[in-house]
Design an enzyme around this catalytic site. Structure first.
Site, PDB file in Angstrom:
ATOM      1  N   ASP A   1       0.814  -1.229   0.000  1.00 50.58           N
ATOM      2  CA  ASP A   1       0.000   0.000   0.000  1.00 50.58           C
ATOM      3  C   ASP A   1       0.844   1.275   0.000  1.00 50.58           C
ATOM      4  OD1 ASP A   1      -2.273  -1.574   0.052  1.00 50.58           O
ATOM      5  OD2 ASP A   1      -2.400  -1.584   2.233  1.00 50.58           O
ATOM      6  N   ALA A   2       2.049   1.173  -0.503  1.00 51.73           N
ATOM      7  CA  ALA A   2       2.943   2.333  -0.486  1.00 51.73           C
ATOM      8  C   ALA A   2       3.348   2.795  -1.876  1.00 51.73           C
ATOM      9  CB  ALA A   2       4.191   2.004   0.344  1.00 51.73           C
TER      10      ALA A   2
END
Lengths: 284, 284, 284, 284
Positions: C228-229
């Site tokens: 999720d980065a």
């Protein structure tokens, strides 16, 4: 005409609403607002009620006593009751940024805010002239690492002598210690310049820039011991793009900050906020 | 467990809330939701209440009678009472556009909608295969200038035979006549592709393009005799720019239309909408 | 008529725009779109350009060579050039949730998406009937802890045999390994159901509920090694209140997820996204 | 370093971009911003370009002449060229409402606005003290039906003597006549308190209340002869509900008005707005 606002929470159980509304009816009150919420995870009941009374026959104190005896023990209420005529007193803490200050004072001047501002306090004297132009007393209490405790004791004295009900940190830029938090639990409103819980702490616009987010936000919350982790009152966001520099984000963010903070102030001053388990219930 | 939803409006007067909540308590009901609104211009009181009853001792019909006798005449209530178990039946009218249809049926399938869809009806047969894939009966009733009345009579027959409670025009693209409106007052939900009252009538995206607006919108409202002038249930908007062609506006608008219409359907199906004086009260 | 789309980035330096536009003019091209961005922190220049050519005199390959020789070394361009006629091929990975799938396929059917979908792939077979009703091949490749690598190898084979250009994880619910990420860098689009960087990882709506936020969001981003980065393509939010249960948050969030993901797909398919330093430049 | 901003529109035709960028390159300019738009309905090309020049070798006047001779006749440009160093001069017209005034002056003070405010003018003297506290000259020119023309002649004199570039009506509450509009075409910015074209004319919040809309808005536009029908620069909206009284709508609307107007001022002052066919092209 007397008008009271009543806020209640307790374990959820049958007959609370009927009992309270009945109590008001028996005392010749006319309910003009009622709203409730049940937290089904924790099984907690919340209620906000406004009631008008035709005469000035009783004082708020005696009516509180009546209510206490009739219902509080029976249901185990945590409760607060306010006379609608009595405006809360708000202390404004500022530092060097003026956008939130102007926004609040502009609304205050126009009669939009149902509160009194006995004074503005700052660790710098940059904004004194604004306080002067709005004719509100301004206290300059510098804060350094060494003088922090001393400064907070002076602040407490001022807050006490002016019977302050709640404090607003309008970009105050100082961490407030437990000395104040303990005296004003869920009564110190801060504006943080991000959509919490993203970007806790210092320089959130710099972090937002680095992460390349497409929205920025602002969050108004009650101060608790843990930094930027208190109950959230109000949040809003704005869309941004890759073309925004950090300076652009800061400028855009100012518009969010001032409106989110002013909305939170209005909700608190109108007794529409209840806090439970580090979250807020916001009545309409 | 029985659960009822009660909607009331009447002239504002003292003691309504206490009397109604008391009535529920006397009948061993536990109020799990209450909200009210007073229209101060017209002096009208509105209330929505949900109440649970421990037993299945009474039928909704007998409870309605009880309520009628106890309170209705005294206060002059206009009122509706629903059993929460009984889902409303919704007829879906469509034409050739499928975006709203997919959105509604997707939600229906996932259990998000508290209603039943006995059939889908269209003046074209383009969307029959969608109805088939969701296993919902599809009726094709063509409409021409000459056959309009005849077609509407067929529609009425279908609506009656399926005990339809309310109708949703999901971009149906036909003007519905009084024949239907009179049978389903404030029960025919339309989606209009503009933020009403701007851009009434046909081709609102073309008008929006010509006017050079920076926001477009969608409005869900109940159908009344006057075109696009019925009570508004829900509206939303999106930002656009000079770079949007009419085709772009239409595409962007589809996203608004489907979500605004689905929200309006949910509000209506959950009995959260009251209509008075061509405006809606929407309970939370 | 030939039409090409050109994406460039390089160190910022004088004369890039004049040189590129001049090159197009000399080759009898007519520029119909040009936009640029300079990242002033990193001193990087980005440009997107669309150019039309009157004849079919040259192939895209020979024009690429021409461009390479004329300008690329001189300025040190990183660049991509696309023929507008060639639609990108997108593989859709799904699991059990259908709301994003319906939204994407509805748009695909209506001609709103400038791409081809050679197949839909899932680790479950729940959504096969939807793929069938839209007449798109569906591959069921189950994934367990033990078979994960084997499953991904099968996926790679499918992706290769269909000449897939980019992958969309439409609530695929599986962590994709480097095996795929390395083959499709900045070409795997995910939808995460929070406004990142808040609520990274599993069950973001549960975390949002616990924190008591007043807005929820959805974020579409490219998959990178860190969970999720990756670079954010699109984000949106919706306002919520204390009255939303986790189930309500999830339902409200679905509307955000599907629209944010579809917007990200359109941006990528229209070659409007450039990635640099884990951030995106999104051209209008 | 010289920096110029160039705005062009003309009939769409090949080679405009290459020719202009080439011209800048030949004059040793470095283009730091370029964006264009083509109105495909009317076949009009629009371009905005910023270009930096290393030396102060030429004046803006001589460079304008150079550009005129080289390209203007050839393409039939309508064009404007500005030196970035020269800030536009803005006259502020106000009446009795102070929220827009505070918002603009707060931004002005903080350096957010790239413009000069030589004076504030009002038909009432209520806001003089605000002008004083910001140290900006304040002119009080009362307007009655009988003295309107005389008052506007005085205004024109002031505008001329201060070399005013554009006028902002910050809730000025007077209809401005052609006497001013003709002298300042597309240079008088108004804020209207509705989402135009809905609720043209007086008391839009009262009309919004009566219609029962669920969103209210504000629109900033250039003044033209027809009331509230000029080119729209910026719009925004906020969600409201049945519980909003007219007074609540007005208070909520103030937040929209001030931010929409300030955004429009920034766009105009930064030369990002072009007007054609009663619509605006807004460059980013």
């Amino acid at each position: 005409m007397n008008k009271i606002t009543l806020l209640i929470h307790c374990d959820d159980q049958p007959n609370i609403i009927a009992s309270v509304t009945n109590f008001m009816a028996l005392n010749n009150g006319n309910i003009v607002y009622i709203d409730q919420h049940v937290d089904r995870e924790q099984n907690i009941f919340f209620m906000r009620l406004e009631c008008e009374f035709a005469s000035n026959a009783f004082s708020i104190e005696s009516f509180k006593e009546l209510f206490q005896n009739a219902l509080v023990d029976k249901f185990g209420f945590e409760w607060r009751m306010y006379s609608a005529e009595k405006k809360p007193k708000m202390a404004l803490f500022v530092s060097k940024y003026d956008h939130c200050l102007y926004d609040i004072l502009g609304r205050y001047n126009s009669g939009e805010l149902n509160l009194e501002i006995p004074f503005i306090l700052s660790n710098h004297d940059d904004l004194k002239s604004i306080a002067d132009s709005f004719k509100i007393p301004f206290y300059h209490i510098p804060v350094t690492k060494e003088t922090k405790k001393e400064a907070e004791l002076k602040q407490l004295e001022l807050l006490k002598s002016h019977n302050i009900d709640f404090i607003v940190l309008a970009r105050y830029m100082q961490i407030v210690s437990n000395l104040l938090i303990d005296k004003y639990p869920n009564k110190i409103i801060n504006i943080h310049h991000s959509f919490l819980p993203a970007f806790v702490g210092a320089k959130p616009y710099h972090s937002a820039y680095k992460r390349g987010v497409k929205i920025i936000g602002a969050t108004s919350h009650y101060i608790t011991e843990e930094l930027d982790a208190g109950p959230i009152i109000e949040q809003d966001v704005a869309h941004v793009s890759h073309s925004y520099s950090i300076k652009d984000l800061i400028a855009k963010g100012r518009d969010l900050e001032k409106i989110v903070l002013s909305n939170a102030i209005k909700l608190h001053a109108n007794r529409k906020v209840m806090v439970f388990d580090n979250k807020t219930v916001i009545f309409s």
